[in-house]
Structures are given as structure tokens and as C-alpha cells.
Design an enzyme around this catalytic site. Structure first.
Site, mmCIF file in Angstrom:
data_model
loop_
_atom_site.group_PDB
_atom_site.id
_atom_site.type_symbol
_atom_site.label_atom_id
_atom_site.label_comp_id
_atom_site.label_asym_id
_atom_site.label_seq_id
_atom_site.Cartn_x
_atom_site.Cartn_y
_atom_site.Cartn_z
ATOM 1 N N THR A 5 0.874 -1.176 0.000
ATOM 2 C CA THR A 5 0.000 0.000 0.000
ATOM 3 C C THR A 5 0.906 1.219 0.000
ATOM 4 O O THR A 5 2.072 1.130 0.379
ATOM 5 C CB THR A 5 -0.880 0.042 1.260
ATOM 6 O OG1 THR A 5 -0.017 0.151 2.392
ATOM 7 C CG2 THR A 5 -1.719 -1.204 1.385
ATOM 8 N N GLU B 163 -5.621 -4.151 -0.673
ATOM 9 C CA GLU B 163 -5.878 -5.304 0.199
ATOM 10 C C GLU B 163 -6.954 -6.225 -0.372
ATOM 11 O O GLU B 163 -7.196 -7.303 0.145
ATOM 12 C CB GLU B 163 -6.343 -4.802 1.575
ATOM 13 C CG GLU B 163 -5.249 -4.150 2.413
ATOM 14 C CD GLU B 163 -5.071 -2.659 2.115
ATOM 15 O OE1 GLU B 163 -5.462 -2.208 1.015
ATOM 16 O OE2 GLU B 163 -4.529 -1.965 2.984
ATOM 17 N N LYS C 245 -15.859 16.541 10.855
ATOM 18 C CA LYS C 245 -16.893 16.486 11.877
ATOM 19 C C LYS C 245 -17.221 17.906 12.315
ATOM 20 O O LYS C 245 -16.395 18.584 12.903
ATOM 21 C CB LYS C 245 -16.414 15.640 13.061
ATOM 22 C CG LYS C 245 -17.489 14.694 13.492
ATOM 23 C CD LYS C 245 -17.009 13.643 14.431
ATOM 24 C CE LYS C 245 -18.199 12.746 14.777
ATOM 25 N NZ LYS C 245 -17.903 11.790 15.798
ATOM 26 N N TRP D 172 -21.257 14.482 10.739
ATOM 27 C CA TRP D 172 -20.302 14.230 9.683
ATOM 28 C C TRP D 172 -20.681 14.945 8.391
ATOM 29 O O TRP D 172 -21.842 14.987 8.014
ATOM 30 C CB TRP D 172 -20.228 12.725 9.387
ATOM 31 C CG TRP D 172 -19.413 11.989 10.401
ATOM 32 C CD1 TRP D 172 -18.920 12.490 11.578
ATOM 33 C CD2 TRP D 172 -19.000 10.628 10.340
ATOM 34 N NE1 TRP D 172 -18.244 11.512 12.248
ATOM 35 C CE2 TRP D 172 -18.266 10.365 11.524
ATOM 36 C CE3 TRP D 172 -19.175 9.602 9.416
ATOM 37 C CZ2 TRP D 172 -17.706 9.117 11.795
ATOM 38 C CZ3 TRP D 172 -18.617 8.353 9.688
ATOM 39 C CH2 TRP D 172 -17.897 8.120 10.854
#
Ligand code: ADP
Length: 543
Positions: free
Chosen positions: A185, A331, A441, A446
Site C-alpha cells: 500500500t 488489500e 466532523k 459528519w
């Protein structure tokens, strides 16, 4: 009672054999450093991958050893994919755009014994040579005439190395769970982590990828992977195209060149092109300026980052090209979802169809999805509840290479935590609202930075946009919009903010706008939020 079916292992070499036998004449066209339009067939490439396997066997390498590549998309890279994995070694693809210290970390962590490298990337390796002294051999991917002067030790010329070998080679009968490839990654937080694919996961993932509602690949297609072979196996393209016999067009070093891509598509008859949104921005910009249309192209698979609504519109309305959004990650090999319409949704009103197309798509069979709240409680699929997105399936990593569970990436009940926050609607369409670490936030609620970016991208004067959360005395955090203006276009703060009216909830509208010349991108072409946050660390909202 057990069934009575054969237990034949799912091996990458079986894809190679199938391709050579059934689609041997299919073409692979490549742009390389030494040839603007190289042509060969599947049969040629598989024959040469067998020569490579023979060459490697003569150099004391053991099954499971890691052999790295640092290269663009071309036929030699494809040959290495099959020659290395098919013979039982692990093909470790490395992103050349990583920082030198990341390259050093990755090569040493993987314990790469050999490295195959494109001529153009030789200087990269020369610079870090003292720190990667455990590498035993380097192979430069060219012929004798193209060999550069180099300080790399134990250097081989690719064409000479395989030229001395025969095409007669028996692929080993490996255990299907043997490791086949390794990809790290990009390590936006902490050190890069290695994802170790196996033969079984790779073959199953390729089966899933060719399905009609995913890539929909067939032997009549011609595929242009602008997604690099050095990143998550180019979304499985090397395997899926050979599995079904699609012609492949590799753009080599021309991946970011709109004109070159347009030229390749037209002259080679490309029907499907795949890449991240940034590449398509460059292509669409070129087409608009040059007044060209993408005539032969049937569809694009776009993923790796949210696809702006305006991009979907431009592909569909101007070029008559279908856009399929996909979502996944390193992944996950990487395919997790793909966005196509379900039966009964074919004639949605245009606006609703576009709303649907901006979502990441439905789960592909083989990849289970769920969203959970902070306490780990599973959330409903109502299109409203959002939570941490978790996945499970045979091509999703069970751990990272040599980390032995220390990454804390999996739940106790065996799901992989993607680090994304998402909603899933009653039809199963998943929409990413943010990466966990990018969530804004405000006043305890959110705000989706992805939705704000998407909206901003719809303004004709905006070339690229990003939204980050910045500390705010009253609301804890508020969104700051950062905009790159399109060439020759002018737009100011007030007009920009007004553009959000009626498109998002009032309290979502960014508090301020900053205009910049360019945005920082990661090695895979995504906007680098970490770097942006660093750039705007001293910024504070006007009183
Ligand atoms: P890296 O993790 O190295 O940046 P990946 O390709 O593995 O590279 O990135 C996966 C991440 O990219 C996902 O977790 C998600 O945040 C983002 N991503 C991929 N596809 C989409 C999409 N269609 N919409 C929004 N985000 C996406």
C-alpha cells in the site's frame, strides 16, 4: 458426503496455458522506451515468459523468493508477471513514483532477491543502491542496443537473459494457496504494508472481473489499462484479459498523456479503458481542446477515487462512453464493487441515473460488504446510515506480509476493516462518503468531503477540487474548499460557494475557498489529503 469433482488447483500458469492455446494470435500492443508501437501475440508473450522461467531457474532462486519489478505497462512487464508467478516465485510490483525512502523500505522488507527495471527507472535504483545491498541481481528490461551505462552491480540485459533459453518449460504443479504476487500500500499513514496475493485468490478475482456487470470482458474486446501494472496488478487486467482473450494495449510511459491515449484508442480500436479519475481528467481536457471524440470506446472502468459526476456526464453526453465506477483497494486485489444498473433501473430519469452512477456500486459476488457503527453494531442498508465499511472474501487479505496480525486491520469475526466510511442503499449500491481519516466532523455531525468535492467539480471553471476539515472555534471543524481553476477560467469565492446552494445541505457548504495552482497527488494519482492538510496547517477561517 463429499462431492465427486476434480481437485484441480487454480493456478496463474493455467491462465497462461489457456491464453496461448485458445487466443494465441491475440495481439499485445505496447508503447516502450525503445519502440513507440511494439506488437506481439499472446503466444509470443507466453513463450517468452517460459524462457524467463527457465532463465530464473538457472540462477539459484527458490520458490517463494520475491522478484521485484519497477516498470511501466508493457509486454515485457506482462511476461514477468507470468514467468515469475507461474514458476512459483513472488512477483513484487513496485511503484516507481514512491519516495526513495519508501522504495528502500519496500525492497528490504520484501527481501527482493532480483529486481527487473525499466531503462527509465535505472537512475532511481542507482540512487538508493547503497541502501538495498541485499538485492543480488538487476535485469534491465531492454535489448543490448538499449542497455544504459549503469553503476548497478550484477546487471543483466532482459533480452539477452531470455534469449539464451528455450520455450520448452513445464509449469510447476503448485499448491493454489502459494503466494504469487506482492504489492505494498502507498503508506499514507506509517510504513507501507505488503499485501501478498496467492494463485487461488488471483484466479477467482479474474473470474469475477470479467463478468458482464463488472468489466464485461470478452474475446471481442480491446483493453487499454491506464491503471499501472505496478499498482494492485492493474486491477487484475493481466489475468482477466488472457483468461478471455481480449486484445491488450499498454500505454508504457504515456499513461498521463491525453493525446497519446486518444491516439492509441483510435488506432488500435480500444473498446474498454481503465484508470483513476486523474488520468481521465487529462484525457477529457485534451479531447475538449483538440475537438476530438472517443469514437470506438464503449466504456471506461473508473476507480481508485470517487468519480466526479461531471466526468460521468462528459464521458456519456459528449463521447457516448459508458462509465462504470468501481471501488476496491490493494488489500482486496482490488475489486469490491462495480456500478452498473440493475434490471428495472434502465430508464431512470437522467438526474437519478447520474446520482446512482456517482455511487461506488454493488458488491461483486465473492466480496461481502457490511457497514458498522462505532460499537461494531451492523448498520441497515437504507442509504442513510453510514459507518465503517468492512469486507470479507477469498481475494481479500487475511493479514499483511510479515506483520503477524499487528496492524489491527481485521475484526475478531474475520472481516477486513477498509478504513472507508460508507452508506449502502436497499438495492445494495454502496457509496463512499470518506476515508475514516478524512472525515469532517462539524458540530458533532459528519460532512462528506467526497460529496462536496464532487459538487465543486461540477462548476465549469473548476479543474480539480479538494475539501479538508479545518479547526473551527465554534463547530470544532468546518470544510475548507481548495480549488484549481480550469485553464483560462475565472471564478471567485462567492460564486463558488453560491454554486453549492440547493445541491447540498446548507450547513455542509464550505466555510471558505482557497485557490491554488495545483493539488498534491499520491503515487497512484489520488489527491494527497495529508499533504494538503500540511500545506494549510497555518490556515484559519476568516472572522
Ligand atoms: P492506497 O490505499 O495505497 O491509496 P488503494 O488503491 O488501495 O491505494 O486505495 C484504496 C482506497 O481508495 C479505498 O479505500 C478508497 O478510500 C479509495 N477509493 C477507491 N475507489 C473509490 C471510489 N470509487 N470512490 C471513492 N473512493 C475510492
Amino acid at each position: 458426503m463429499r462431492g465427486l469433482m476434480m481437485n484441480t488447483p487454480l493456478l496463474i500458469s493455467s491462465i497462461a496455458e489457456h491464453a496461448a492455446r485458445f487466443h494465441g494470435d491475440r495481439e499485445i500492443v505496447s508503447v516502450t522506451a525503445d519502440n513507440p508501437r511494439h506488437r506481439c501475440t499472446f503466444r509470443d508473450a507466453i513463450g517468452r515468459s517460459k524462457k524467463l522461467a527457465n532463465a530464473l531457474a538457472g540462477h539459484g532462486l527458490q520458490q517463494g523468493d520475491r522478484i521485484a519489478t519497477i516498470a511501466w505497462n508493457d509486454y515485457r512487464h506482462l511476461e514477468i508477471y507470468f514467468g515469475v508467478s507461474g514458476a512459483g516465485y513472488v512477483c513484487h510490483t513496485i511503484n516507481p513514483r514512491l519516495f526513495p525512502e519508501q522504495l528502500v523500505f519496500i525492497i528490504n522488507h520484501a527481501e527482493d532477491r532480483w529486481v527487473f527495471v525499466d531503462v527509465m527507472m535505472v537512475p532511481l535504483l542507482e540512487k538508493i543502491l547503497p541502501q538495498i545491498s541485499a538485492v543480488e541481481g538487476f535485469v534491465i528490461m531492454t535489448d543490448e542496443a538499449g542497455m544504459p551505462e549503469t553503476s548497478l552491480p550484477n546487471v543483466h540485459c532482459y533480452e539477452t537473459l531470455i534469449g539464451a533459453e528455450t520455450e520448452v518449460y513445464e509449469w510447476p504443479a503448485l499448491d493454489e494457496r502459494s503466494a504469487s504476487a506482492l504489492c505494498y500500500t502507498s503508506g499514507t499513514t506509517g510504513d507501507p504494508k505488503g499485501v501478498l496475493y496467492d494463485h487461488r485468490s488471483t484466479v477467482l478475482h479474474a473470474f469475477a472481473g470479467v463478468a458482464p456487470d463488472v468489466m464485461g470482458l470478452s474475446s471481442r474486446d480491446c483493453v487499454l489499462p491506464v491503471v499501472p501494472l505496478f499498482h494492485v496488478n492493474a486491477w487484475g487486467i493481466p489475468y482477466s484479459t488472457l483468461m478471455v482473450g481480449s486484445k491488450i494495449v499498454f500505454p508504457g510511459p504515456k499513461m498521463g498523456d491525453g493525446e497519446a491515449l486518444c491516439e492509441l484508442m483510435e488506432s488500435e480500436g480500444v473498446t474498454i479503458a481503465l484508470g483513476v479519475p486523474t488520468v481521465w481528467l487529462a484525457l477529457l481536457q485534451y479531447c475538449a481542446q483538440a475537438g476530438r471524440l472517443l469514437t470506438g470506446l464503449k466504456r471506461t472502468l473508473i476507480g481508485g477515487a470517487a468519480v466526479p459526476r461531471s466526468m460521468i456526464q462528459e464521458f456519456e453526453d459528449v463521447h457516448d462512453v459508458e462509465v462504470r465506477q468501481g471501488w476496491g483497494m490493494t488489500e482486496m486485489s482490488p475489486l469490491g464493487t462495480c456500478n452498473t444498473v440493475k434490471a428495472g433501473m434502465e430508464s431512470l430519469p437522467r438526474d437519478e441515473a447520474l446520482d446512482l452512477a456517482t455511487k461506488a456500486g454493488r458488491g461483486i459476488f465473492g466480496c461481502e460488504l457490511r457497514i458498522v457503527d462505532d460499537k461494531g453494531e451492523v448498520l441497515p442498508w437504507d442509504g442513510v446510515a453510514y459507518g465503517a465499511l468492512q469486507v470479507r472474501g477469498p481475494w481479500i487479505c487475511s493479514d499483511y506480509f510479515k506483520l503477524d496480525g499487528s496492524a489491527g486491520s481485521h475484526t475478531d469475526d474475520g472481516w477486513f476493516d477498509t478504513g472507508d466510511v460508507a452508506t449502502i442503499d436497499p438495492h445494495g449500491y454502496m457509496a463512499i462518503t470518506d476515508r475514516t481519516k478524512d472525515v469532517i466532523k462539524s458540530g458533532g455531525e459528519w460532512i462528506s468531503s467526497i460529496e462536496l468535492e464532487n459538487t465543486a467539480m461540477g462548476h465549469p471553471a473548476v479543474a480539480e477540487a479538494a475539501v479538508i476539515g479545518v479547526a473551527h472555534p465554534k463547530w470544532t471543524e468546518r470544510p475548507l474548499l481548495i480549488v484549481v481553476r480550469a485553464e483560462g477560467q475565472d471564478v471567485g469565492k462567492d460564486e463558488m460557494l453560491k454554486f453549492f446552494d440547493g445541491k447540498v445541505a446548507t450547513w455542509w457548504i464550505p466555510t471558505d475557498v482557497q485557490f491554488v495552482d495545483e493539488l498534491p497527488h499520491t503515487a497512484t494519482g489520488k489527491i494527497k489529503k495529508i499533504e494538503l492538510r500540511r500545506q494549510f496547517a497555518d490556515y484559519s477561517f476568516p472572522e
